[in-house]
Design an enzyme around this catalytic site. Structure first.
Site, PDB file in Angstrom:
ATOM      1  N   CYS A 185       0.852  -1.174   0.000  1.00 35.12           N
ATOM      2  CA  CYS A 185       0.000   0.000   0.000  1.00 35.12           C
ATOM      3  C   CYS A 185       0.892   1.230   0.000  1.00 35.12           C
ATOM      4  CB  CYS A 185      -0.889   0.008   1.234  1.00 35.12           C
ATOM      5  SG  CYS A 185      -1.725  -1.554   1.557  1.00 35.12           S
ATOM      6  N   LYS A 212       3.638  -3.534  -6.726  1.00 32.94           N
ATOM      7  CA  LYS A 212       5.041  -3.389  -7.110  1.00 32.94           C
ATOM      8  C   LYS A 212       5.975  -3.909  -6.033  1.00 32.94           C
ATOM      9  CE  LYS A 212       8.549  -2.097  -9.591  1.00 32.94           C
ATOM     10  NZ  LYS A 212       8.925  -2.928 -10.749  1.00 32.94           N
TER      11      LYS A 212
END
Length: 610
Positions: free
Chosen positions: A2, A605
């Site tokens: 996050c 990512k």
């Protein structure tokens, strides 16, 4: 996984917070939120399911003002993607955002419900908010309440807490999830990634494991896990301010694919001369450590694991040193045997991969002679916790599907292998010169490989309407095939598998038919003739063959086999070279499929939770 942004300033911070979230969109998320309080205790919280742009529009419409605030992009773990599960979460006057996973959240939830707290969400984060609110009732300060709360949490967290009654103060706690503080003049900031703050500051302080920090406009106080006040160094960042700009490219992934020649030049700069590798450039005490290495243990995840698998061939064939490669999440849960004089190497683009970090911490307790990381982010947890770091200098990588980080990892590992072999007199001067010359030639060769973009784009429709694809390679090109299959899966959502070509007879041949594209990586090397036999096995069963072949390999195209003829390059660097057409193929297939190339569904990512 996050994104967190926070600010304490004299100016209104809502725009800074939202811009910070925009810069963190590449990490992956499903909802976003912001909370701001002003000096008169006026408080606003806005949450939205979907993109940051929707949040930004809502913030603008609401005319949010205030000098202290926190913001968050959520990637669902506990609780479905929804507005009610989006951060920030609230308990009384406490507002909080959190990255990570609280493993004992169920028992804490039960305890808090017994105390009368009512939960609005399904998240583990709301547990932290209620705990802080409870502890604040008997504490002298928000700082003390957060410190008490931290002792009750099991798992990973990076959390930022705001009390609307104290509108010029934030408290942040870190355990297993990265937090960086951005130091300004009369204002301070924080984020889960420095990229979020590069438009407001270049001076950063990295919190260590167990740290709790209190941040005001003029002061940053940091306390370690024992509660003792400590100093953390402030470093100046030279990261690219415009890393979040796609420029002329359609996607960040496309941009990063085409940045690889420059990234490789940067990674090699100062580390190789005309004919040798500069061992000292690899890291502090590298010469002393490499002289003693008898075994290498590589730990990594995802694309980095594929880089490690490729490097294993180099360690053993070039440097004559045995090498094992393991997935970090598997390594840490088995009873492994540490070999004498074994060097531990972790690979990670972000330096914050949770399983890799946990494996490093475990391994350091098990007698490895040293811990090295090959990493792309200076100041990251892996860099700080390893004995020495070999930075890849790829520049910020935004696309979830790793490209330039992979090829620069391979280049760095090849330089490391060469230095190791040289230090132990297992690589001759002539061989070292051959390797270095191949590395020097590589950026221009990558530019040449990128010129095949249009030819590869023309192949993409053959894959876009298929449900499966098989990739084949032999030797060090097997991991390249694995990486190619991962790329296709990640961004086109097509099921893809990779096999060592010699394994065809042991199962995969059963899958071959006219609906199964088979991609073959075919350089000219000692295994070429065996690979040709494998290709014939596929052809005989009606498979659709796409062979990326060295110009000297002698393949001939026909109606069942398309040949993409690649210029001859050194056998040593060929695995890096052949990665490029695989990346381009995946990209163009994804374009036809209409997927979100930079932010594929369900992926993030930086995987900062286990």
């Amino acid at each position: 996984m996050c994104g967190i942004v926070g600010a304490v300033a004299q100016r209104d911070v809502a725009e800074i917070l939202v811009e910070g979230l925009r810069r963190l969109e590449y990490r992956g998320y499903d909802s976003a939120g912001v909370a701001v309080v002003d000096a008169e205790h006026n408080y606003t919280r806005i949450r939205r399911l979907g993109k940051v742009k929707e949040l930004a529009d809502a913030v603008e419409t609401a005319h949010v003002v205030g000098g202290t605030g926190i913001a968050h992009t959520r990637w669902a773990t506990h609780g479905e993607p929804s507005e009610v599960n989006a951060h920030p979460h609230v308990s009384g006057d406490i507002t909080l955002v959190h990255n990570g996973i609280i493993e004992n959240h169920e028992s804490l939830r039960t305890l808090l419900q017994e105390r009368g707290y009512i939960f609005e969400s399904q998240t583990d984060t709301e547990v932290i908010a209620h705990l802080v609110e409870w502890e604040l009732r008997s504490s002298g300060s928000l700082l003390e309440a957060v410190q008490k709360t931290a002792t009750q949490l099991e798992g990973a967290y990076g959390t930022v807490v705001m009390d609307r009654r104290e509108p010029e103060r934030l408290v942040v706690a870190r355990s297993g999830s990265p937090i960086v503080i951005g130091c300004g003049v009369g204002e301070n900031f924080l984020a889960s990634d420095q990229l979020a703050l590069l438009n407001v500051t270049r001076r950063f302080m990295y919190l260590e494991e167990g740290d709790v920090a209190e941040i005001t406009r003029r002061e940053i106080r940091v306390f370690d896990a024992r509660g003792e006040q400590v100093e953390r160094a402030i470093t100046e960042s030279n990261a690219e301010h415009d890393a979040g700009d796609k420029g002329q490219y359609r996607h960040f992934m496309q941009k990063e694919v085409f940045e690889q020649p420059k990234a490789l030049i940067n990674t090699m700069e100062g580390r190789i001369t005309n004919d040798s590798v500069v061992t000292e450039s690899i890291g502090v005490n590298a010469v002393e450590i490499l002289n003693k290495v008898e075994h290498v243990q590589i730990i990594a995840c995802g694309t980095s694991y594929n880089a490690g698998m490729t490097a294993r061939y180099w360690f053993e064939s070039l440097a004559g040193v045995s090498c094992d490669v393991e997935i970090a999440s598997e390594f840490r849960y088995r009873k492994f045997v540490t070999r004498p004089n074994s060097l531990l190497i972790t690979l990670s683009q972000s330096g914050e991969t949770a399983d890799t970090l946990a494996a490093l911490r475990l391994a350091k307790e098990r007698g490895y002679m040293g811990a090295m990381t090959v990493c792309n982010v200076a100041g990251s947890s892996l860099v700080r916790e390893s004995d020495f770091a070999f930075m890849t200098r790829a520049g910020t990588e935004i696309g979830v599907a790793s490209t330039k980080a992979f090829t620069t990892q391979l280049a760095a590992l090849l330089m490391l292998v060469t230095a190791l072999g040289k230090q132990q007199n297992r690589i001759s001067k002539e061989k070292e010169k051959e390797i270095v010359e191949a590395l020097h030639a590589l950026p221009a060769q990558i530019e040449q490989a990128l010129s095949f973009d249009k030819e590869i784009e023309a192949l993409a429709p053959d894959f876009a309407d298929k449900h499966h694809t098989l990739f084949l390679g032999r030797g060090e090109f097997y991991p390249i095939a694995v990486e190619a299959s991962l790329k296709l899966k990640e961004i086109s959502y097509i099921h893809a598998e990779a096999y060592a070509a010699g394994e065809l007879k042991h199962g995969p041949l059963a899958l071959i038919d006219a609906e199964m594209p088979v991609v073959v990586v075919a350089p000219t090397n000692d295994l070429l003739e065996k690979l040709k036999s494998n290709v014939e096995e596929v052809r005989a069963r009606g498979g659709l063959l796409y062979v990326f072949a060295d110009e000297q390999a002698g393949f001939e195209a026909d109606e069942s086999m398309k040949i993409i003829t690649m210029p001859h390059v050194s056998d040593i660097t060929a695995p890096i070279y052949y990665t490029i057409p695989m990346q381009l193929l995946s990209y163009h297939v994804a374009l036809i499929k209409g997927t979100d190339v930079d932010q594929p569904r369900n992926l993030a990512k930086a995987v900062t939770v286990e």
